[in-house]
Scaffold this active site. Structure first.
Site, PDB file in Angstrom:
ATOM      1  N   GLY A  12       2.552   3.735  -6.198  1.00 51.13           N
ATOM      2  CA  GLY A  12       3.340   3.022  -7.205  1.00 51.13           C
ATOM      3  C   GLY A  12       3.115   3.645  -8.566  1.00 51.13           C
ATOM      4  N   VAL A  16       2.185  -0.307 -14.116  1.00 54.41           N
ATOM      5  CA  VAL A  16       0.784  -0.565 -13.752  1.00 54.41           C
ATOM      6  C   VAL A  16       0.141   0.673 -13.147  1.00 54.41           C
ATOM      7  CG1 VAL A  16      -0.753  -1.918 -12.270  1.00 54.41           C
ATOM      8  CG2 VAL A  16       1.127  -3.040 -13.471  1.00 54.41           C
ATOM      9  N   GLY A  17       0.816   1.302 -12.185  1.00 58.04           N
ATOM     10  CA  GLY A  17       0.251   2.481 -11.535  1.00 58.04           C
ATOM     11  C   GLY A  17      -0.041   3.611 -12.501  1.00 58.04           C
ATOM     12  N   ASP A  37       5.099   7.660  -5.154  1.00 57.37           N
ATOM     13  CA  ASP A  37       6.143   6.667  -5.379  1.00 57.37           C
ATOM     14  C   ASP A  37       7.381   7.072  -4.585  1.00 57.37           C
ATOM     15  OD1 ASP A  37       6.582   4.364  -7.763  1.00 57.37           O
ATOM     16  OD2 ASP A  37       8.439   5.216  -6.968  1.00 57.37           O
ATOM     17  N   ASN A 121       0.809  -8.279  -7.064  1.00 59.98           N
ATOM     18  CA  ASN A 121       0.749  -9.733  -6.916  1.00 59.98           C
ATOM     19  C   ASN A 121       1.752 -10.239  -5.888  1.00 59.98           C
ATOM     20  OD1 ASN A 121      -1.293 -10.710  -8.701  1.00 59.98           O
ATOM     21  ND2 ASN A 121      -0.016 -10.097 -10.421  1.00 59.98           N
ATOM     22  N   ARG A 152     -10.934 -12.071 -19.610  1.00 62.05           N
ATOM     23  CA  ARG A 152     -10.259 -12.850 -20.653  1.00 62.05           C
ATOM     24  C   ARG A 152     -11.103 -14.054 -21.053  1.00 62.05           C
ATOM     25  NH1 ARG A 152      -4.563 -12.367 -17.382  1.00 62.05           N
ATOM     26  NH2 ARG A 152      -3.759 -10.487 -18.418  1.00 62.05           N
ATOM     27  N   HIS A 176      -6.038 -15.969  -7.932  1.00 62.47           N
ATOM     28  CA  HIS A 176      -5.584 -15.374  -9.192  1.00 62.47           C
ATOM     29  C   HIS A 176      -4.219 -15.964  -9.473  1.00 62.47           C
ATOM     30  CE1 HIS A 176      -4.556 -12.633 -12.355  1.00 62.47           C
ATOM     31  NE2 HIS A 176      -3.647 -12.006 -11.641  1.00 62.47           N
TER      32      HIS A 176
END
Length: 306
Positions: A12, A16-17, A37, A121, A152, A176
């Protein structure tokens, strides 16, 4: 830090990747990074862009195939549909399980000692299915889980106490997502119970937990995605694996007694995860059970309606 001679493959090449690749490159975790990808032209452009930053390190980055990725020390799966504004992570399940099935099939046969990291996700659900589909031992298939949520959280607490983040040890446990929970009873600051160093009312604790849980939503609402935090977290996980750091991190991994994958502290090293006991009070245990029940119901529903 000097780069290991190993390799990491990222499936990916999106926001993000590519951010993960950039973090790994700057941290010099391994000598070779492979970006894969289905959009070959886009992937090549990402590789060329990232290659312009390699002068800062001794790392090589190249475009590769699933055949290249299956032989890497670590295989990171970030491929998947982006979370839409207002969409829950669980709402992504149908689209991203199909992506995961395609990816894991293309990776066969996976190197037997490889570590499979799930970043897409809903990470807990996808980690469960990746364990089922990959053929690897469960301890070698890990999700990023609540590690970013925990970072966080410690950032918020450190700001209130006016101390460094590294002085605070506090974990978000469970899913999560919406059913996650802060393990307040085990939180410490330099070895002292956090709630003694920072007396917080129930309302204040709830506000901190909500701010922690909702931060990603507020970012996604404006820019459409999050990438830098999860990239940094993934790089930290890769460091712990490649250099066998045996760090204790809140990761999504198989919970035999709960029948699903969710986040609890685990020891992370070259062979994957080892469980690490954590003391929870009765309220936290109940929230953990509820989180597991919610995840199992989604898995059961998906299994009944493939």
């Amino acid at each position: 830090m000097s780069a290991s001679s190993g390799s990491i493959a990222i499936i990916g090449a999106g926001s993000v990747g590519s951010a993960i690749a950039y973090s790994l490159l700057l941290r010099q975790v391994v000598a070779d990074i492979i970006l894969v990808d289905i959009n070959h032209e886009y992937c090549q452009a990402q590789v060329e862009d990232l290659a312009d930053a390699t002068f800062l390190s001794n790392v090589r980055i190249r475009q590769g195939t699933a055949e290249d990725a299956r032989n890497a020390d670590i295989i990171i799966i970030s491929a998947g549909a982006k979370q839409k504004p207002g969409e829950t992570r669980i709402g992504l399940i149908d689209r991203n399980i199909r992506v995961l099935e395609s990816v894991t099939k293309s990776l066969q046969p996976i190197r037997s000692d490889a570590i499979l990291l799930i970043v897409a996700n809903p990470v807990d659900i996808l980690t469960f299915y990746a364990q089922r589909l990959s053929g690897l031992p469960r301890n070698q298939v890990i999700g990023s889980g609540t590690m970013l949520d925990s970072i966080r959280l410690t950032g918020i607490l450190a700001n209130k106490l006016k101390v460094s983040d590294s002085s605070i040890h506090a974990f978000v446990i469970g899913e999560h997502g919406d059913s996650q929970y802060v393990a307040w009873s085990s939180a410490t600051v330099h070895g002292r119970p956090l709630l003694k160093a920072l007396p917080l009312t129930r309302a204040e604790r709830d506000e901190i937990a909500t701010t922690t849980r909702k931060k990603a939503d507020s970012i996604i609402k404006v820019k459409g995605f999050t990438s830098y935090g999860v990239a940094a977290v993934t790089a930290r996980m890769c460091e712990a694996i490649i250099f066998d750091h045996r760090k204790i991190l809140p990761l999504s991994h198989w919970q035999e007694e709960l029948g699903c994958c969710l986040s609890l502290p685990a020891v992370l090293g070259r062979k994957g995860t080892l469980p690490f006991p954590v003391d929870l009070d009765e309220t936290e245990q109940q929230f953990l059970l509820q989180s597991a029940k919610a995840l199992r119901s989604i898995i059961d529903e998906n299994d009944q309606n493939p």
